[in-house]
Design an enzyme around this catalytic site. Sequence first.
Site, mmCIF file in Angstrom:
data_model
loop_
_atom_site.group_PDB
_atom_site.id
_atom_site.type_symbol
_atom_site.label_atom_id
_atom_site.label_comp_id
_atom_site.label_asym_id
_atom_site.label_seq_id
_atom_site.Cartn_x
_atom_site.Cartn_y
_atom_site.Cartn_z
ATOM 1 N N HIS B 148 -44.863 -82.577 63.064
ATOM 2 C CA HIS B 148 -45.978 -83.522 62.933
ATOM 3 C C HIS B 148 -46.558 -83.457 61.532
ATOM 4 C CE1 HIS B 148 -48.111 -79.698 63.938
ATOM 5 N NE2 HIS B 148 -48.979 -80.148 63.041
ATOM 6 N N HIS B 196 -49.371 -83.749 69.312
ATOM 7 C CA HIS B 196 -49.599 -84.699 68.216
ATOM 8 C C HIS B 196 -48.336 -84.990 67.427
ATOM 9 C CE1 HIS B 196 -49.972 -80.822 66.403
ATOM 10 N NE2 HIS B 196 -50.658 -81.147 65.353
ATOM 11 N N HIS B 210 -51.225 -81.274 55.745
ATOM 12 C CA HIS B 210 -50.006 -80.473 55.929
ATOM 13 C C HIS B 210 -48.968 -81.250 56.723
ATOM 14 C CE1 HIS B 210 -51.941 -79.442 59.891
ATOM 15 N NE2 HIS B 210 -50.697 -79.471 60.317
ATOM 16 N N HIS B 242 -54.461 -72.444 67.393
ATOM 17 C CA HIS B 242 -55.410 -73.551 67.314
ATOM 18 C C HIS B 242 -56.060 -73.750 68.672
ATOM 19 C CE1 HIS B 242 -53.978 -74.886 63.431
ATOM 20 N NE2 HIS B 242 -52.787 -75.212 63.858
ATOM 21 N N TYR B 251 -50.466 -71.504 58.641
ATOM 22 C CA TYR B 251 -50.552 -72.464 57.536
ATOM 23 C C TYR B 251 -50.120 -71.740 56.267
ATOM 24 C CZ TYR B 251 -53.538 -76.014 59.909
ATOM 25 O OH TYR B 251 -54.060 -76.988 60.719
#
Lengths: 110, 303
Positions: B148, B196, B210, B242, B251
Site C-alpha cells: 500500500h 488499506h 511512505h 499500528h 518504518y
Amino acid sequence: MATIVLLPDEVVLDGRPGEAVLDTLRRTGWTHRFGCRRGGCGVCKVDLVEGSTHDAALVSDAVLPPEERAEGVRLSCRAVPDTDVVIRLRADDSLRCTSPWLAGASSRRG
Amino acid sequence: MAIMRLGYVHVRVTDIGAARSHYSDTLGLKVMAEEPDKLYLKGWDEYDHHSVVLEEGGVGAVKFGYKVAKAGDLDQYEKALTQFGVSVERMSTGDNLAVGDGIRFTSPTEHVFELYHEIEYVGTETGALNPEAWPRDVRGVGAPRIDHALITGDDVDAMEKLFTECFDWNISERVITDPADPQLLATWMFCGQTAHDLAVLKGPNGKLHHFAFWLEDWNAVLKAGDIFAMDDVSVDVGPTRHGITRGTTIYFFDPAGNRNEVFSGGYLTNPDFPTITWTADQLGKGVFYIQRELNERFTSVLT
C-alpha cells in the site's frame, strides 16, 4: 579529526574522519531535530557559521537549493566537516542530550 | 468493474546505485529491467513485471499505478472521473515499460495515478505449478510483494469522495479532529481485502509519506529489523504495531530519504466493513499502538 562547535549551546565535539555532523552528535550522546537521516527531507537543516563541509552523499537541489547552500545552510545528516566547523542550530531546533553518560565522556563546553 | 490492487509505485532517488542496493540487496526485490536512469523491480511472490520503479534525480513519488480487473473498466473509470470533474488522459502501451494502455489522472492532492489492465506477466519465483513455499535464494528481507501507499494532501475529504464514488472503494479507518465538530485528518481506503490500498493524511499536496511491502508475519518484521541493523538502514519507528489497521510494522528510509514500511497482519476487510473512527487526541495510539505517541517525524518527514 574536526572540531565541531554547536551554537548556541557552545558544545564542542570531536568528529571522526568522514563522519557527518549528525552522526557525531548521535555517537557522543547528543541529538537535534532530524528526519530521514538520508538527505531527503531537509528536517535537519543547520547553519554553517565557520569552516567548510562536503556532503557524504548526493543531496537533491529540491531539498537543499543552491541559494540556501550558498548562504551556509547544511543538512546535518549529510554534512561532513573538511575543517573545524562552527554550526548554529535554528531557533526552532535545540540540542538535546540523549545520554549524559556518553556526552560527559566525549564532549565539552566551548 | 474493479480496481484490484496497488500495482506499482514510481519514486525518485538521488543515487540509483545506492537505491539498487537498498531495494535489491536489503529488501530482496529482483531487478527486472534497467534503463540508464531507471530500475524496475518486483518481489518474489509478484507475477506482474514490476511493482517498484526507481528513477534517478530528486526524491519523492512520481506516480502510483493501480491495476484494474478488466480492460473495459478503464473506459468506465475514465467516464466516472470525468463526471467527477477530474481531467483524465489516456496513456499508451510503451509509456511505461511492460505496461499496456491505461488512463492517467492527477488527484485533488496533486498525485499522479495510473490505472491499467495489461502488464507483462512474468510469474512468481516459485511458479504456478506445484510451487514450493518460498524461493531458497531470496536476499535480505525477501519482501514478497508491495502492499500500500500513504500520501499527504490538503483535501482528504476530496480523496475519500473520489475513491469511493468513482472507484467504489471502501473506508476502513478515519481520523477526525473531534466527534462534536468532525474534520477529517486522515483516511485509510481499500479496494481489496486488506485494511488499506491507499491512505491519505492531511498535509502538503503531492508528497509521499511512505509505501509499504508486505511480510508474512511478525517474525518476518523482526527479522527485517535485524537486516536493517546489518545494512545500516535508517529506521524511523519499530518494530511495533499500528492501532489503525492493526498491522505490525517498521518504518524506515531508503538511501534517498523516501520512507518505506514493512507491514504484516491487520484484519480482513469486505465491502460491508464498518469504518473505524479515531479521534485526534488518540492519534498517537492509533499510529504507534504500543508507544502511544507520535514521533516528531511522523507528520514532518515527507518526500
